[in-house]
Motif scaffolding. Sequence first.
Motif, PDB file in Angstrom:
ATOM      1  N   ALA A   1       0.824  -1.209   0.000  1.00  0.00           N
ATOM      2  CA  ALA A   1       0.000   0.000   0.000  1.00  0.00           C
ATOM      3  C   ALA A   1       0.859   1.259   0.000  1.00  0.00           C
ATOM      4  N   ILE A   2       2.076   1.169   0.492  1.00  0.00           N
ATOM      5  CA  ILE A   2       3.001   2.301   0.460  1.00  0.00           C
ATOM      6  C   ILE A   2       3.767   2.334  -0.858  1.00  0.00           C
ATOM      7  N   VAL A   3       4.155   1.170  -1.365  1.00  0.00           N
ATOM      8  CA  VAL A   3       5.013   1.088  -2.554  1.00  0.00           C
ATOM      9  C   VAL A   3       4.251   1.468  -3.825  1.00  0.00           C
ATOM     10  N   ILE A   4       2.993   1.109  -3.932  1.00  0.00           N
ATOM     11  CA  ILE A   4       2.243   1.413  -5.163  1.00  0.00           C
ATOM     12  C   ILE A   4       2.144   2.920  -5.413  1.00  0.00           C
ATOM     13  N   PRO A   5       1.731   3.727  -4.447  1.00  0.00           N
ATOM     14  CA  PRO A   5       1.733   5.177  -4.731  1.00  0.00           C
ATOM     15  C   PRO A   5       3.128   5.748  -4.933  1.00  0.00           C
ATOM     16  N   ALA A   6       4.147   5.079  -4.397  1.00  0.00           N
ATOM     17  CA  ALA A   6       5.518   5.572  -4.527  1.00  0.00           C
ATOM     18  C   ALA A   6       6.065   5.375  -5.937  1.00  0.00           C
ATOM     19  N   THR A   7       5.330   4.729  -6.818  1.00  0.00           N
ATOM     20  CA  THR A   7       5.787   4.601  -8.201  1.00  0.00           C
ATOM     21  C   THR A   7       5.511   5.872  -9.004  1.00  0.00           C
ATOM     22  N   ILE A   8       4.719   6.769  -8.456  1.00  0.00           N
ATOM     23  CA  ILE A   8       4.455   8.059  -9.103  1.00  0.00           C
ATOM     24  C   ILE A   8       5.725   8.909  -9.005  1.00  0.00           C
ATOM     25  N   PRO A   9       6.080   9.620 -10.059  1.00  0.00           N
ATOM     26  CA  PRO A   9       7.288  10.448  -9.998  1.00  0.00           C
ATOM     27  C   PRO A   9       7.257  11.436  -8.827  1.00  0.00           C
ATOM     28  N   PHE A  10       8.395  11.651  -8.223  1.00  0.00           N
ATOM     29  CA  PHE A  10       8.634  12.521  -7.071  1.00  0.00           C
ATOM     30  C   PHE A  10       8.043  11.984  -5.770  1.00  0.00           C
ATOM     31  N   LEU A  11       7.524  10.762  -5.770  1.00  0.00           N
ATOM     32  CA  LEU A  11       7.070  10.135  -4.530  1.00  0.00           C
ATOM     33  C   LEU A  11       7.900   8.899  -4.194  1.00  0.00           C
ATOM     34  N   GLY A  12       9.010   8.721  -4.874  1.00  0.00           N
ATOM     35  CA  GLY A  12       9.853   7.554  -4.655  1.00  0.00           C
ATOM     36  C   GLY A  12      10.455   7.496  -3.268  1.00  0.00           C
ATOM     37  N   TRP A  13      10.559   8.632  -2.593  1.00  0.00           N
ATOM     38  CA  TRP A  13      11.086   8.663  -1.239  1.00  0.00           C
ATOM     39  C   TRP A  13      10.228   7.861  -0.284  1.00  0.00           C
ATOM     40  N   ALA A  14       8.967   7.627  -0.607  1.00  0.00           N
ATOM     41  CA  ALA A  14       8.076   6.846   0.269  1.00  0.00           C
ATOM     42  C   ALA A  14       8.516   5.389   0.358  1.00  0.00           C
ATOM     43  N   ASN A  15       9.289   4.920  -0.624  1.00  0.00           N
ATOM     44  CA  ASN A  15       9.795   3.552  -0.566  1.00  0.00           C
ATOM     45  C   ASN A  15      10.713   3.351   0.639  1.00  0.00           C
ATOM     46  N   TRP A  16      11.381   4.399   1.074  1.00  0.00           N
ATOM     47  CA  TRP A  16      12.261   4.278   2.235  1.00  0.00           C
ATOM     48  C   TRP A  16      11.462   3.974   3.495  1.00  0.00           C
ATOM     49  N   PHE A  17      10.187   4.386   3.548  1.00  0.00           N
ATOM     50  CA  PHE A  17       9.338   4.048   4.692  1.00  0.00           C
ATOM     51  C   PHE A  17       8.861   2.605   4.621  1.00  0.00           C
ATOM     52  N   ALA A  18       8.754   2.072   3.417  1.00  0.00           N
ATOM     53  CA  ALA A  18       8.269   0.702   3.237  1.00  0.00           C
ATOM     54  C   ALA A  18       9.370  -0.331   3.464  1.00  0.00           C
ATOM     55  N   LEU A  19      10.618   0.016   3.244  1.00  0.00           N
ATOM     56  CA  LEU A  19      11.704  -0.964   3.344  1.00  0.00           C
ATOM     57  C   LEU A  19      11.826  -1.620   4.723  1.00  0.00           C
ATOM     58  N   PRO A  20      11.717  -0.883   5.841  1.00  0.00           N
ATOM     59  CA  PRO A  20      11.773  -1.583   7.139  1.00  0.00           C
ATOM     60  C   PRO A  20      10.604  -2.549   7.348  1.00  0.00           C
TER      61      PRO A  20
END
Length: 74
Positions: free
Chosen positions: A15-34
């Motif tokens: 649920a975090i990674v899918i919206p993070a595929t939008i340009p300029f939202l890739g930083w949200a992947n860092w919240f999903a990694l842990p």
Amino acid sequence: MGNILAFLFGLVSLAIVIPATIPFLGWANWFALPLIGMGVIVGQLSSTSKAGRNFCLVVLLIAIVRLSLGGGIF
């Protein structure tokens, strides 16, 4: 029980990674990694079924590919 918990970690991470595929939202992947890492660990420690762990590994692959395309930030 650990397999279900790992699958839930994977769903929350997805649920975090899918919206993070939008340009300029890739930083949200860092919240999903842990969360993904915790899901992989719990899935590995669970009993015979490894479906939750494998699901978390697929989400991890998506997040890593997206981070590599954006240079780690975008």
